[in-house]
Enzyme design. Structure first.
Site, short mmCIF file in Angstrom:
data_model
loop_
_atom_site.label_atom_id
_atom_site.label_comp_id
_atom_site.label_asym_id
_atom_site.label_seq_id
_atom_site.Cartn_x
_atom_site.Cartn_y
_atom_site.Cartn_z
N ARG A 23 0.83 -1.23 0.00
CA ARG A 23 0.00 0.00 0.00
C ARG A 23 0.85 1.26 0.00
O ARG A 23 0.48 2.27 0.63
CB ARG A 23 -0.95 0.04 1.20
N ARG A 27 -3.96 6.27 0.46
CA ARG A 27 -4.58 7.45 1.04
C ARG A 27 -3.70 8.27 1.96
O ARG A 27 -4.01 9.43 2.24
CB ARG A 27 -5.87 7.04 1.79
N ARG A 36 -7.64 11.03 -6.30
CA ARG A 36 -8.87 10.37 -5.86
C ARG A 36 -10.04 11.33 -5.66
O ARG A 36 -11.20 10.91 -5.68
CB ARG A 36 -8.62 9.62 -4.54
N ASP A 72 -6.57 -3.65 -7.54
CA ASP A 72 -7.07 -4.29 -6.32
C ASP A 72 -7.24 -5.77 -6.57
O ASP A 72 -7.51 -6.20 -7.70
CB ASP A 72 -8.40 -3.67 -5.88
N TYR A 149 -13.80 -13.36 0.28
CA TYR A 149 -14.58 -12.19 -0.13
C TYR A 149 -15.82 -12.59 -0.93
O TYR A 149 -16.89 -12.02 -0.76
CB TYR A 149 -13.71 -11.22 -0.96
#
Ligand code: CP3
Length: 343
Positions: A23, A27, A36, A72, A149
């Site tokens: 990562r 963010r 974003r 992703d 998931y």
């Protein structure tokens, strides 16, 4: 090109311990937030120019020794026919979770080149942009982590639906794992042929399994993925979160590099994994909130212990958290480069 990372993957001599961070694009970077603010996350993943731009941000800002494709793990799951959304609050949501054989039957094995062209296009753009700089890592989720998931419909605390299917509907569970594996092999090979110079397989949830269940339900599929992908002759990294209890089994997956989380002392992980694999890891992402001297001590300890391995690639034990101060991340990379020199 700075090939220190690739050399460490292969266990060849290096001048210093290479570092990149899971990562590393994300963010915590104002530059990422700025991109974003104009597009949602999925649109960003599917726009090769923008995805390439955010992939390069940490290479410029941090000076890491590898870039990782911005995408992703759930992108190819969407291509199998599931509806995917990312909510600010709950993270990924797959609206019609897989709970029975009929649902597995409906899943399609995508033609990766036709259905996920933006992934390969992003890789081709990146290879051009990165030419004389650092290697590019491609990635995918491991079959078990993707299956959780798909079965839960999102992130879970107990994984009760996944384990219930494993134990009560074992044949259906294996059928799902087989379909996910059949998707993953061409997906990763496609990334390599488009230009990825190493691939990492993320098994974020394998650590929820008892060792015997990991061996029975998760290991065979990831081992098949690794075996097939290794034929392309690029290093394969296997990241297992919460790996301490299953490391003996993880070793049997056959990866060139095993990436470990922080809950295990890296010296113990090296002992368990032996001299045939490179180790990657394993600083607690929250160590980035420590005062600078304390952070430095922790980094030095991992570097020192890492020398016992065949080779060591410095990384966090999991992804950089959004709350992390950028200056601390920059300091971490500098510290690894300063104290990781090999004499
Ligand atoms: O820099 C990089 O590491 C490359 C990009 C990357 C992302 N996700 C971007 C992302 C990679 C390699 C991933 C892998 C991924 N995605 C994993 C495996 C690693 C892990 O964290 O265990 C998993 C489990 C996912 C699924 C996922 N994606 C979740 C659970 C979430 C929401 C929670 C969170 O951590 O943010 C995402 C969203 C996501 N993936 C973001 C980013 C930058 C944040 C999205 C945003 O901008 O709002």
């Amino acid at each position: 090109m700075n090939d220190t990372f690739l050399r460490a993957c292969r266990g060849e001599a290096v001048d210093y311990t290479p570092v990149w961070l899971m990562r590393q694009a994300g963010r915590y970077l104002p530059e990422y937030q700025s991109v974003r603010s104009h597009v949602d996350f999925l649109t960003l993943c599917k726009n090769p120019k923008l995805a390439a731009e955010v992939t390069l941000q940490p290479v410029d800002i941090l000076g890491v020794d590898a870039a990782i494709l911005f995408s992703d793990i759930l992108i190819p799951v969407e291509a199998m026919g599931m509806r995917l959304e990312f909510s600010e609050k709950d993270g990924p949501v797959l609206s019609e979770p897989i709970r029975n054989r009929g649902a597995v039957e409906k899943l399609v094995i995508p033609d990766v080149e036709d259905d996920l062209p933006f992934v390969f296009e992003t890789i081709r753009i990146l290879r051009k942009e990165l030419q004389q700089r650092v290697p590019l890592i491609g990635f995918a989720g491991a079959p078990f982590t993707l299956a959780t998931y798909m079965i839960e419909g999102g992130t879970s605390r107990t994984f009760v639906n996944t384990k219930r299917m494993m134990f009560q509907n074992t044949a259906v569970f294996h059928y799902l794992m087989e379909k996910v594996t059949d998707m993953l092999v061409p997906y990763l090979i496609g990334q390599i042929r488009a230009g990825a110079q190493a691939v990492q397989i993320f098994d974020s949830w394998a650590g929820i399994l008892a060792p015997a269940d990991y061996k029975k339900f998760a290991l065979p599929s990831v081992r098949r993925v690794i075996h097939e992908v290794k034929k392309e002759k690029v290093p394969v990294i296997y990241f297992v979160n919460d790996c301490a209890g299953i490391l003996k089994e993880v070793k049997n997956a056959g990866a060139d590099v095993v990436s470990v989380d922080w809950r295990i002392d890296i010296a113990d992980a090296i002992k368990k994994l032996g001299k045939k694999v490179t180790i990657q890891g394993n600083l607690d992402p929250c160590a980035l909130f420590l005062p600078r001297e304390k952070l430095e001590e922790k980094v030095k300890e991992i570097l020192w212990k890492g020398e016992a391995a065949k080779s060591h690639i410095f990384n966090l034990g999991h992804g950089v958290l959004p709350q992390t101060p950028v200056e601390q991340v920059i300091a971490l990379v500098d510290t690894v480069h300063t104290f990781g020199k090999r004499g």
